[in-house]
Design a protein around this motif. Structure first.
Motif, PDB file in Angstrom:
ATOM      1  N   HIS A 188       0.875  -1.132   0.049  1.00 32.24           N
ATOM      2  CA  HIS A 188       0.039   0.027   0.090  1.00 32.24           C
ATOM      3  C   HIS A 188       0.847   1.278  -0.035  1.00 32.24           C
ATOM      4  CE1 HIS A 188      -3.494   2.436   0.425  1.00 32.24           C
ATOM      5  NE2 HIS A 188      -2.798   3.104   1.860  1.00 32.24           N
ATOM      6  N   GLU A 189       2.014   1.094   0.840  1.00 29.52           N
ATOM      7  CA  GLU A 189       2.684   2.367   0.753  1.00 29.52           C
ATOM      8  C   GLU A 189       3.853   2.573  -0.125  1.00 29.52           C
ATOM      9  OE1 GLU A 189       2.375   0.152   3.349  1.00 29.52           O
ATOM     10  OE2 GLU A 189       1.139   1.519   4.778  1.00 29.52           O
ATOM     11  N   ARG A 190       3.852   1.397  -0.817  1.00 24.43           N
ATOM     12  CA  ARG A 190       5.001   1.294  -1.935  1.00 24.43           C
ATOM     13  C   ARG A 190       6.414   1.387  -1.315  1.00 24.43           C
ATOM     14  NH1 ARG A 190       4.407   4.736  -5.730  1.00 24.43           N
ATOM     15  NH2 ARG A 190       5.725   3.452  -7.129  1.00 24.43           N
ATOM     16  N   LEU A 191       6.627   0.718  -0.270  1.00 24.39           N
ATOM     17  CA  LEU A 191       7.860   0.890   0.411  1.00 24.39           C
ATOM     18  C   LEU A 191       8.327  -0.544   0.777  1.00 24.39           C
ATOM     19  CD1 LEU A 191       7.279   3.415   3.140  1.00 24.39           C
ATOM     20  CD2 LEU A 191       8.510   3.811   1.113  1.00 24.39           C
ATOM     21  N   LEU A 192       9.603  -0.680   0.724  1.00 24.44           N
ATOM     22  CA  LEU A 192      10.250  -2.076   1.241  1.00 24.44           C
ATOM     23  C   LEU A 192      10.716  -1.884   2.696  1.00 24.44           C
ATOM     24  CD1 LEU A 192      11.926  -4.885   0.713  1.00 24.44           C
ATOM     25  CD2 LEU A 192      13.698  -3.368   0.456  1.00 24.44           C
TER      26      LEU A 192
ATOM     27  N   ALA B 153      16.491  -2.859  14.590  1.00 28.88           N
ATOM     28  CA  ALA B 153      16.026  -1.368  13.629  1.00 28.88           C
ATOM     29  C   ALA B 153      15.376  -1.643  12.474  1.00 28.88           C
ATOM     30  CB  ALA B 153      17.396  -0.590  13.695  1.00 28.88           C
ATOM     31  N   CYS B 154      14.688  -0.636  11.762  1.00 27.50           N
ATOM     32  CA  CYS B 154      14.167  -0.881  10.790  1.00 27.50           C
ATOM     33  C   CYS B 154      14.453   0.185   9.697  1.00 27.50           C
ATOM     34  CB  CYS B 154      12.548  -0.860  10.605  1.00 27.50           C
ATOM     35  SG  CYS B 154      11.645  -2.152  11.183  1.00 27.50           S
ATOM     36  N   SER B 155      14.410  -0.136   8.373  1.00 25.77           N
ATOM     37  CA  SER B 155      14.596   0.961   7.523  1.00 25.77           C
ATOM     38  C   SER B 155      13.517   0.788   6.343  1.00 25.77           C
ATOM     39  CB  SER B 155      15.996   0.924   6.688  1.00 25.77           C
ATOM     40  OG  SER B 155      17.184   1.183   7.712  1.00 25.77           O
ATOM     41  N   PHE B 156      13.210   1.838   5.605  1.00 27.92           N
ATOM     42  CA  PHE B 156      12.294   1.737   4.525  1.00 27.92           C
ATOM     43  C   PHE B 156      12.847   2.439   3.214  1.00 27.92           C
ATOM     44  CE2 PHE B 156      10.425   1.980   8.737  1.00 27.92           C
ATOM     45  CZ  PHE B 156       9.451   0.763   8.689  1.00 27.92           C
ATOM     46  N   TYR B 157      12.504   1.705   2.284  1.00 24.61           N
ATOM     47  CA  TYR B 157      13.060   2.175   0.694  1.00 24.61           C
ATOM     48  C   TYR B 157      11.784   2.162  -0.205  1.00 24.61           C
ATOM     49  CZ  TYR B 157      17.458   1.038   3.122  1.00 24.61           C
ATOM     50  OH  TYR B 157      18.448   0.765   4.364  1.00 24.61           O
ATOM     51  N   PRO B 158      11.633   3.157  -0.918  1.00 24.71           N
ATOM     52  CA  PRO B 158      10.686   3.439  -1.760  1.00 24.71           C
ATOM     53  C   PRO B 158      10.853   2.276  -3.044  1.00 24.71           C
ATOM     54  CG  PRO B 158      11.482   5.676  -1.242  1.00 24.71           C
ATOM     55  CD  PRO B 158      12.277   4.487  -0.545  1.00 24.71           C
ATOM     56  N   PHE B 159       9.651   1.826  -3.497  1.00 29.63           N
ATOM     57  CA  PHE B 159       9.831   0.767  -4.576  1.00 29.63           C
ATOM     58  C   PHE B 159      10.503   1.477  -5.820  1.00 29.63           C
ATOM     59  CE2 PHE B 159       5.845  -1.761  -3.442  1.00 29.63           C
ATOM     60  CZ  PHE B 159       6.587  -2.427  -2.379  1.00 29.63           C
ATOM     61  N   THR B 160      10.058   2.624  -6.154  1.00 22.56           N
ATOM     62  CA  THR B 160      10.520   3.361  -7.372  1.00 22.56           C
ATOM     63  C   THR B 160      12.027   3.698  -7.157  1.00 22.56           C
ATOM     64  OG1 THR B 160       8.559   4.657  -7.344  1.00 22.56           O
ATOM     65  CG2 THR B 160      10.317   5.352  -8.783  1.00 22.56           C
ATOM     66  N   TRP B 161      12.486   3.915  -6.190  1.00 19.74           N
ATOM     67  CA  TRP B 161      14.027   4.227  -5.768  1.00 19.74           C
ATOM     68  C   TRP B 161      14.666   2.918  -5.958  1.00 19.74           C
ATOM     69  CZ3 TRP B 161      17.334   2.306  -1.780  1.00 19.74           C
ATOM     70  CH2 TRP B 161      18.611   2.992  -1.771  1.00 19.74           C
ATOM     71  N   LEU B 162      14.260   1.872  -5.715  1.00 29.42           N
ATOM     72  CA  LEU B 162      14.846   0.514  -5.565  1.00 29.42           C
ATOM     73  C   LEU B 162      14.900   0.217  -7.093  1.00 29.42           C
ATOM     74  CD1 LEU B 162      12.907  -1.013  -2.566  1.00 29.42           C
ATOM     75  CD2 LEU B 162      15.635  -0.859  -2.622  1.00 29.42           C
ATOM     76  N   ARG B 163      14.085   0.359  -7.741  1.00 30.86           N
ATOM     77  CA  ARG B 163      13.911  -0.116  -9.088  1.00 30.86           C
ATOM     78  C   ARG B 163      15.001   0.709  -9.958  1.00 30.86           C
ATOM     79  NH1 ARG B 163      15.502  -1.782 -12.614  1.00 30.86           N
ATOM     80  NH2 ARG B 163      14.603  -2.828 -14.480  1.00 30.86           N
ATOM     81  N   ASP B 164      14.820   2.287  -9.639  1.00 25.06           N
ATOM     82  CA  ASP B 164      15.854   2.800 -10.249  1.00 25.06           C
ATOM     83  C   ASP B 164      17.565   2.801 -10.001  1.00 25.06           C
ATOM     84  OD1 ASP B 164      16.425   5.617 -11.296  1.00 25.06           O
ATOM     85  OD2 ASP B 164      16.635   6.304  -9.530  1.00 25.06           O
ATOM     86  N   ASN B 165      17.612   2.047  -8.665  1.00 24.48           N
ATOM     87  CA  ASN B 165      18.732   2.000  -8.484  1.00 24.48           C
ATOM     88  C   ASN B 165      19.298   0.355  -8.423  1.00 24.48           C
ATOM     89  OD1 ASN B 165      20.188   4.570  -7.611  1.00 24.48           O
ATOM     90  ND2 ASN B 165      18.189   4.672  -6.505  1.00 24.48           N
ATOM     91  N   CYS B 166      18.704  -0.365  -9.325  1.00 25.68           N
ATOM     92  CA  CYS B 166      18.966  -1.606  -9.446  1.00 25.68           C
ATOM     93  C   CYS B 166      20.450  -1.939  -9.840  1.00 25.68           C
ATOM     94  CB  CYS B 166      18.318  -2.454 -10.439  1.00 25.68           C
ATOM     95  SG  CYS B 166      18.819  -4.194 -10.955  1.00 25.68           S
ATOM     96  N   GLN B 167      21.228  -2.573  -9.060  1.00 23.31           N
ATOM     97  CA  GLN B 167      22.615  -2.850  -9.393  1.00 23.31           C
ATOM     98  C   GLN B 167      23.109  -3.706 -10.401  1.00 23.31           C
ATOM     99  OE1 GLN B 167      25.020  -0.535  -7.332  1.00 23.31           O
ATOM    100  NE2 GLN B 167      23.038   0.605  -7.840  1.00 23.31           N
ATOM    101  N   CYS B 168      22.195  -4.475 -11.059  1.00 26.52           N
ATOM    102  CA  CYS B 168      22.494  -5.419 -11.928  1.00 26.52           C
ATOM    103  C   CYS B 168      23.312  -5.040 -13.401  1.00 26.52           C
ATOM    104  CB  CYS B 168      21.297  -6.300 -12.291  1.00 26.52           C
ATOM    105  SG  CYS B 168      20.666  -5.656 -13.763  1.00 26.52           S
ATOM    106  N   PRO B 169      24.145  -5.949 -13.856  1.00 26.45           N
ATOM    107  CA  PRO B 169      24.830  -5.162 -15.138  1.00 26.45           C
ATOM    108  C   PRO B 169      24.000  -4.799 -16.177  1.00 26.45           C
ATOM    109  CG  PRO B 169      25.563  -7.508 -14.494  1.00 26.45           C
ATOM    110  CD  PRO B 169      24.048  -7.120 -13.707  1.00 26.45           C
ATOM    111  N   LEU B 170      22.855  -5.194 -16.171  1.00 22.36           N
ATOM    112  CA  LEU B 170      21.838  -4.578 -17.099  1.00 22.36           C
ATOM    113  C   LEU B 170      21.408  -3.037 -16.867  1.00 22.36           C
ATOM    114  CD1 LEU B 170      19.308  -7.123 -18.139  1.00 22.36           C
ATOM    115  CD2 LEU B 170      21.034  -6.373 -19.571  1.00 22.36           C
ATOM    116  N   CYS B 171      21.250  -2.859 -15.676  1.00 21.54           N
ATOM    117  CA  CYS B 171      20.843  -1.505 -15.351  1.00 21.54           C
ATOM    118  C   CYS B 171      22.038  -0.513 -14.663  1.00 21.54           C
ATOM    119  CB  CYS B 171      19.987  -1.744 -14.023  1.00 21.54           C
ATOM    120  SG  CYS B 171      18.199  -2.566 -14.491  1.00 21.54           S
TER     121      CYS B 171
END
Lengths: 453, 453
Positions: free
Chosen positions: A79-83, A91-109
């Motif tokens: 619902h919040e579109r957060l990981l 402790a907890c951390s939260f990361y937006p889906f969009t930011w995670l997809r934008d920063n995919c570290q794979c060799p294609l991205c």
């Protein structure tokens, strides 16, 4: 000696929203609650100690490599579109889906050799959901996206990029080292050995960290011959060429194209406000001193500007808002006709003083102000200049051949007493660099000396 | 082709105070009234025509040397502490006493060889009166100050520095040429001959004036060998060294340290937002084109930003307010670890768009935003990027060996289609300069071609 943290000074100027979030965060910091979902958090904000000098910064609040907790659990808050990542220490951390997809570290991205993003923004779904989240056997967070593309994130990488205010503040301080120690006439200018700085990474790091935090470092023991400021520039990367040349010779010259090239007094100034981006750092190497006079003077412009803000807020507002024309024409490296508009005091969005632009010699006779603002401009500038001239703010020193002073030209004002030379000519050689290049070297040296943080 | 004047576009964003003064001024422009005393004026504001291209600017509204009116009368308004100058044509100008004393042109107060102020601000009485004002036989305005120091001012010098809004606006446009013509895909890129620009002042001036106003000029006929961008830089003064070297070779390289050094598509970007002061001007010289693909694309970032402001004001506000981290690490001229914070769209105090900072490849994975601002950042950026990608905004061209494109890197976004090279490697050589240096040469060329304005 007066030492103040701008981080303290500026607490009051931070955005109210940010402050409110910080208060909320403080209340909720031991729970992975909805509040935390909103702002991100870490369980135990460690006490942050900032030494006056030295290498340790707020970055120390960040987990060291190998010392950071692993991932206990990772789950998608659709619902919040957060990981949500729960760490081993609770402790907890939260990361937006969009930011995670934008920063995919794979060799294609990501183009690995340049550590640069290769995924195009046009190909990024800024409203993406996730298909699956899991923690891998090697404790990475694995995300499968709706198109079945897969991203894996290292725990350390994620932890460093936590969106909590504390983590962001620590990361920014690590990257930019914006904390400063202010000073007055009581300053003992830190002094290092020129050759050690050239040859020893620890000494070089010490030099640049102190230059950043205090704004001035004196180096002794440079050979008494031209070329040393260029050599020191190479220690960093490269110097900044200007219309006065790669390096420049401060001497009493006939038909001087700059007021510095006379034997007269130089009132306190920053160099080159006639450029829109004045040089960040200046080197001056003494090859020959005058028989009489020629002492150097420096003032911490940030310290004086803060005093002005407190004691003469109207003058501070005037000098931080009105843009003043500067001009510089002549011929040296080549002919030039330079014009700029700069505020005498530059502040950033958070109200922090970030640059002083003031050289009375190159302040243009063109004054682009409505008539009714002229008097308040002059009165404000005079108040500022009188403050910087006060003996309790000025540090005076006399350079001897082989001495080399390095200082922050965005922060310090410097001047020179008039001098008389009889037999031999007073001679300093100077060079400019920009802060981006100096900070680049500082980061590289810090990594070499202390490892990746 | 779409052409708009930012001077028109931005009328609405000017300070209300300034607007009010302008209205008052319009009402009073034929009288030397108290109102004029407050704001300064000139009798007949000539209609200002701004051609789309070419050499004439608002500066044309300024009197030419020899063509300006003489001084009919000069008198001190002691209460207002202003000098009133009535010109031969009946117009009036007003100058503050403090400003006049500050800008005394005598050899004691000005270092003639440097055209720099030598009077110190500490010696300036910012509340000075005047003892006597008179017009000399040679039509200069002579002022005797209370300490009997004497200043003389040439009529032309004073007229150019009139404080009326019109005179100030004209002077600023003459100094900085901030007026721009916006364009879309209909642009026919202006093209000049490389050798003419090198050897003929008028052609060089034409080049730089068009580069400033339109943001892009194509040069044809450069020798097909390395070193031409450096040669062209010398025509201006000097190039800007960066971590990628004095000049840099855009080729498909193994272990590329930059995404440009591949054969992949380059989406529209500005160069080097990872520096806090990105290069203002870029040169790209084609030495070898690809067999297939490799076409260049450019977009007028200012034009697109204005469209964004009108059609998506929230996105515009987001991109002009949030600072985004950029990063660039690697090794080339030397090793580097560069970090910056820049807004995607920079506006000045008057709301004018002055710089675009956007390269998706070097946008950092570190995102220093509170969680609740992340989504609006991505949505705003995507809106902006989609606008710039629209075919009606994009100009596509294919460089051939010997072509050299020069463009405003603070304004244009540029990109490249992916390419395939079989037998020979696609090869461009590039260089950077800063606007201060380019504008300096432009002012010198203008003076050489048209005389002092």
């Amino acid at each position: 000696m007066c030492l103040q943290k701008d981080s303290l000074l500026f607490t009051a100027t931070r955005h109210t929203t940010e402050l409110t979030f910080r208060m909320l965060y403080s209340l909720a910091r031991f729970k992975c609650s909805l509040l935390q979902v909103l702002k991100g958090a870490s369980r135990t904000p460690r006490p942050i100690t900032v030494p006056r000098f030295g290498h340790q910064t707020l970055a120390a609040a960040l987990p060291a490599v190998g010392g950071s907790p692993g991932v206990r659990q990772a789950r998608a808050l659709d619902h919040e579109r957060l990981l949500q990542v729960q760490w081993d220490d609770g402790a907890c951390s939260f990361y937006p889906f969009t930011w995670l997809r934008d920063n995919c570290q794979c060799p294609l991205c990501t183009l690995q050799s340049a550590q640069a993003r290769s995924i195009l923004l046009t190909d990024l779904d800024v409203h993406t959901g996730v298909d699956q989240v899991r923690v891998t056997d090697s404790n990475k967070v694995s995300i499968t996206w709706p198109d079945q593309h897969n991203s894996e994130f290292e725990p350390d990488w994620l932890k460093k990029r936590c969106f909590s205010p504390e983590a962001r503040q620590a990361r920014q301080e690590e990257l930019f080292l914006n904390e400063r120690d202010f000073w007055d006439s009581g300053l003992q200018i830190p002094t290092l050995d020129f050759k050690e700085v050239l040859h020893d990474d620890k000494a070089a790091l010490d030099w640049l960290m102190t230059l950043r935090r205090l704004g001035i470092v004196y180096l002794k023991g440079a050979p008494v011959e031209q070329g040393q400021v260029a050599r020191l520039s190479q220690r960093i990367g490269y110097l900044r060429l200007t219309f006065y040349g790669h390096t420049w010779q401060v001497q009493d010259k006939p038909m001087a194209n700059n007021i510095a090239y006379t034997s007269g007094k130089l009132s306190l100034h920053t160099d080159y406000p006639a450029l829109h981006h004045p040089p960040g750092v200046q080197f001056l190497h003494c090859l020959q001193q005058a028989q009489q006079g020629g002492e150097s003077e420096v003032v911490d412009g940030f310290h004086v500007a803060e005093f002005l803000r407190r004691e003469h807020p109207d003058a501070f507002n005037t000098l931080t808002s009105l843009r003043v024309d500067f001009t510089d024409t002549g011929s040296d490296y080549c002919d030039f006709s330079v014009q700029s508009k700069n505020r005498i005091i530059d502040v950033d969005n958070e109200g922090r003083v970030v640059r002083i632009n003031y050289n009375n010699a190159t302040r243009d006779s063109v004054l682009d102000l409505p008539l009714d603002q002229v008097q308040s401009f002059y009165s404000s500038l005079k108040t500022f200049v009188e403050l910087m001239d006060q003996p309790e703010n000025v540090v005076t020193y006399r350079m001897e051949p082989g001495d080399l002073v390095t200082f922050d030209n965005w922060r310090l004002l410097h001047g020179r007493k008039r001098y008389v030379s009889h037999s031999s000519l007073r001679h300093l050689e100077g060079a400019y660099l920009d802060w981006d290049e100096v900070m680049s070297r500082l980061r590289i040296l810090r990594k070499a000396v202390h490892g990746d943080s």
